[in-house]
Design a protein around this motif. Structure first.
Motif, PDB file in Angstrom:
ATOM      1  N   LEU A   1       0.838  -1.207   0.000  1.00 38.06           N
ATOM      2  CA  LEU A   1       0.000   0.000   0.000  1.00 38.06           C
ATOM      3  C   LEU A   1       0.870   1.254   0.000  1.00 38.06           C
ATOM      4  N   ALA A   2       1.915   1.258   0.829  1.00 39.25           N
ATOM      5  CA  ALA A   2       2.821   2.416   0.864  1.00 39.25           C
ATOM      6  C   ALA A   2       3.463   2.641  -0.496  1.00 39.25           C
ATOM      7  N   TRP A   3       3.788   1.565  -1.197  1.00 42.15           N
ATOM      8  CA  TRP A   3       4.349   1.673  -2.553  1.00 42.15           C
ATOM      9  C   TRP A   3       3.353   2.356  -3.483  1.00 42.15           C
ATOM     10  N   HIS A   4       2.096   1.979  -3.392  1.00 41.02           N
ATOM     11  CA  HIS A   4       1.068   2.611  -4.232  1.00 41.02           C
ATOM     12  C   HIS A   4       0.902   4.091  -3.890  1.00 41.02           C
ATOM     13  N   LEU A   5       1.044   4.421  -2.614  1.00 41.09           N
ATOM     14  CA  LEU A   5       0.919   5.818  -2.212  1.00 41.09           C
ATOM     15  C   LEU A   5       2.215   6.592  -2.471  1.00 41.09           C
ATOM     16  N   GLU A   6       3.288   5.850  -2.823  1.00 41.36           N
ATOM     17  CA  GLU A   6       4.618   6.439  -2.995  1.00 41.36           C
ATOM     18  C   GLU A   6       5.037   7.194  -1.744  1.00 41.36           C
ATOM     19  N   ALA A   7       4.725   6.596  -0.597  1.00 44.29           N
ATOM     20  CA  ALA A   7       5.064   7.206   0.687  1.00 44.29           C
ATOM     21  C   ALA A   7       6.573   7.301   0.840  1.00 44.29           C
ATOM     22  N   ALA A   8       7.039   8.448   1.330  1.00 46.60           N
ATOM     23  CA  ALA A   8       8.480   8.687   1.418  1.00 46.60           C
ATOM     24  C   ALA A   8       9.077   8.257   2.744  1.00 46.60           C
TER      25      ALA A   8
END
Length: 254
Positions: free
Chosen positions: A83-90
């Motif tokens: 999910l973090a990958w999809h959000l491109e969370a830094a």
């Protein structure tokens, strides 16, 4: 002796201007919208974000625990990394408003229920070789401290366990090697090559090319494992020989 490790690209030698730089942007594949579902609403998505973000305007660690509880996923579950990958969370443990809106819009999720309906899809991406490689590469920048160019060893081994622990038979042995080694962390070149190694090298290491362009870390792992295996072989042979003698003596007595 010459170092066999491949030279890092110039952009990596010069440092990172932006933390997340090295993974392919995610795309939602194979998810067709249901015509009976209501349309995605940015307004609803933003309200959903503020339910967790509050006045800080960011979903932080405490709010993240509540978010995970609501969607029915443990914070340590690999789905949260996808999910973090999809959000491109830094940054690990944080979702900003821009990240939330960008990622949830792509996923077409504006509520807890809609995200729950996509959890199986997110899990299925781990079975796609290309998507998994991108998630794996993303994990390096996502997990490392902003002011560090490498992953500290505790974080690296935890992330490797999450990503490769269930699928790479040699991971437990590789973890033992890392824990007893001189290395304090893994750099990006080493991190990338561990995945390639896990995908291409046989469990018995028989197809490992010592003259190949592998990082020195992996050369040392192979040497360590082969030495370890060779030292255990006489013990196993002696044990078996002892068992055979004992069996023969027992037969004579009976």
């Amino acid at each position: 002796m010459p170092v066999k490790k491949r030279k890092l690209p110039d952009s990596e030698e010069q440092g990172h201007k932006c933390k997340i730089t090295s993974f392919t942007r995610p795309q939602v594949r194979g998810v067709k919208p249901n015509s009976s579902e209501r349309q995605f609403s940015s307004k609803r998505c933003l309200a959903w974000f503020h339910k967790y973000a509050g006045p800080d305007k960011v979903v932080g660690p405490e709010a993240m625990e509540k978010f995970c509880e609501d969607i029915g996923v443990e914070p340590e579950n690999i789905i949260m990394l996808v999910l973090a990958w999809h959000l491109e969370a830094a940054k690990m443990g944080y979702f900003t408003k821009d990240e939330w809106l960008r990622g949830m819009t792509v996923l077409q999720c504006d509520s807890t229920e809609r995200l729950q309906s996509k959890l199986e899809y997110l899990r299925s991406e781990l079975n796609d070789a290309v998507a998994f490689k991108n998630i794996y590469r993303y994990a390096f920048d996502f997990a490392r401290d902003t002011n560090q160019r490498s992953l500290d060893m505790d974080t690296a081994t935890s992330m490797l366990a999450l990503l490769l622990g269930r699928t790479w038979p040699l991971f437990p042995v590789f973890r033992q090697f890392l824990e007893q080694s001189k290395y304090k962390g893994l750099n990006k070149d080493q991190w990338y090559n561990v995945l390639e190694f896990s995908r291409t090298i046989n469990t018995d290491l028989s197809n490992y090319d010592e003259d190949g362009a592998w990082p020195v870390l992996l050369d040392e792992f192979v040497e360590w494992q082969k030495t370890r295996s060779a030292s255990r072989l006489p013990c196993i042979t002696n044990k078996r020989e002892g068992e055979r003698k004992l069996t023969a003596e027992t037969k004579q007595l009976t």
